[in-house]
Scaffold this active site. Sequence first.
Site, PDB file in Angstrom:
ATOM      1  N   ASN A 125      75.730 -14.962  14.729  1.00 32.99           N
ATOM      2  CA  ASN A 125      75.841 -14.161  15.939  1.00 32.99           C
ATOM      3  C   ASN A 125      75.279 -12.767  15.677  1.00 32.99           C
ATOM      4  O   ASN A 125      75.375 -12.224  14.570  1.00 32.99           O
ATOM      5  CB  ASN A 125      77.273 -14.120  16.473  1.00 32.99           C
ATOM      6  CG  ASN A 125      78.308 -13.611  15.491  1.00 32.99           C
ATOM      7  OD1 ASN A 125      78.249 -13.891  14.297  1.00 32.99           O
ATOM      8  ND2 ASN A 125      79.286 -12.878  15.996  1.00 32.99           N
ATOM      9  N   ILE A 126      74.648 -12.212  16.700  1.00 30.77           N
ATOM     10  CA  ILE A 126      74.009 -10.899  16.612  1.00 30.77           C
ATOM     11  C   ILE A 126      74.441 -10.104  17.835  1.00 30.77           C
ATOM     12  O   ILE A 126      74.041 -10.413  18.956  1.00 30.77           O
ATOM     13  CB  ILE A 126      72.474 -11.021  16.568  1.00 30.77           C
ATOM     14  CG1 ILE A 126      72.049 -11.932  15.416  1.00 30.77           C
ATOM     15  CG2 ILE A 126      71.827  -9.637  16.458  1.00 30.77           C
ATOM     16  CD1 ILE A 126      70.599 -12.380  15.482  1.00 30.77           C
ATOM     17  N   GLU A 127      75.271  -9.089  17.618  1.00 34.39           N
ATOM     18  CA  GLU A 127      75.791  -8.293  18.725  1.00 34.39           C
ATOM     19  C   GLU A 127      74.901  -7.095  19.013  1.00 34.39           C
ATOM     20  O   GLU A 127      74.021  -6.740  18.220  1.00 34.39           O
ATOM     21  CB  GLU A 127      77.218  -7.839  18.409  1.00 34.39           C
ATOM     22  CG  GLU A 127      78.173  -9.003  18.292  1.00 34.39           C
ATOM     23  CD  GLU A 127      79.598  -8.594  17.983  1.00 34.39           C
ATOM     24  OE1 GLU A 127      80.470  -9.460  18.096  1.00 34.39           O
ATOM     25  OE2 GLU A 127      79.851  -7.419  17.624  1.00 34.39           O
ATOM     26  N   CYS A 178      74.825 -15.675  20.448  1.00 41.80           N
ATOM     27  CA  CYS A 178      75.721 -16.475  19.612  1.00 41.80           C
ATOM     28  C   CYS A 178      74.955 -17.158  18.476  1.00 41.80           C
ATOM     29  O   CYS A 178      73.745 -17.370  18.551  1.00 41.80           O
ATOM     30  CB  CYS A 178      76.410 -17.535  20.458  1.00 41.80           C
ATOM     31  SG  CYS A 178      77.436 -16.878  21.781  1.00 41.80           S
ATOM     32  N   GLU A 232      75.031 -20.283  17.559  1.00 43.21           N
ATOM     33  CA  GLU A 232      74.466 -21.571  17.946  1.00 43.21           C
ATOM     34  C   GLU A 232      73.104 -21.399  18.603  1.00 43.21           C
ATOM     35  O   GLU A 232      72.145 -22.103  18.293  1.00 43.21           O
ATOM     36  CB  GLU A 232      75.404 -22.307  18.913  1.00 43.21           C
ATOM     37  CG  GLU A 232      76.780 -22.585  18.351  1.00 43.21           C
ATOM     38  CD  GLU A 232      77.791 -21.487  18.673  1.00 43.21           C
ATOM     39  OE1 GLU A 232      77.514 -20.284  18.424  1.00 43.21           O
ATOM     40  OE2 GLU A 232      78.880 -21.836  19.170  1.00 43.21           O
ATOM     41  N   CYS A 278      80.897 -21.492  23.008  1.00 47.54           N
ATOM     42  CA  CYS A 278      81.132 -20.952  24.349  1.00 47.54           C
ATOM     43  C   CYS A 278      80.386 -21.800  25.386  1.00 47.54           C
ATOM     44  O   CYS A 278      79.568 -22.659  25.042  1.00 47.54           O
ATOM     45  CB  CYS A 278      80.692 -19.491  24.421  1.00 47.54           C
ATOM     46  SG  CYS A 278      78.896 -19.247  24.462  1.00 47.54           S
ATOM     47  N   CYS A 335      76.509 -21.601  25.192  1.00 49.22           N
ATOM     48  CA  CYS A 335      75.954 -22.389  24.086  1.00 49.22           C
ATOM     49  C   CYS A 335      76.008 -23.877  24.388  1.00 49.22           C
ATOM     50  O   CYS A 335      75.075 -24.618  24.073  1.00 49.22           O
ATOM     51  CB  CYS A 335      76.688 -22.072  22.786  1.00 49.22           C
ATOM     52  SG  CYS A 335      76.277 -20.444  22.127  1.00 49.22           S
TER      53      CYS A 335
END
EC number: 3.5.4.5
Length: 146
Positions: free
Chosen positions: A54-56, A65, A67, A99, A102
């Site tokens: 995941n990369i915020e 996300c 995935e 989620c 995804c």
Amino acid sequence: MAQERPSCAVEPEHVQRLLLSSREAKKSAYCPYSRFPVGAALLTGDGRIFSGCNIENACYPLGVCAERTAIQKAISEGYKDFRAIAISSDLQEEFISPCGACRQVMREFGTDWAVYMTKPDGTFVVRTVQELLPASFGPEDLQKIQ
């Protein structure tokens, strides 16, 4: 109680590689806001594994996300046939679950492939994309109106 394996069952050695790859990918997560690292590992039809984390982003909706990162990496290299994905997090009491966004992205590439949802202790549950997103909308539905 023994769990039935989905029809898309993956060989045990591939499952172990996926689980390990998803845990490794989690280490690269960029999650300064949620502090909730997630890793994913995607198995292609020919046995290749693509990992993602995941990369915020400070602009929250722009985060992605794990995935979807793994799927986008595979697509960008020409792969569209997927057999399984494993997802890892630090949740202790529950299995990590994808989620809704995804699930829909996974659905784009079929309904009968395996999703391995894990715990840090190495245990997992497996479901098909169809089981996670029943009565879904997919590419074939667009053909119904033409």
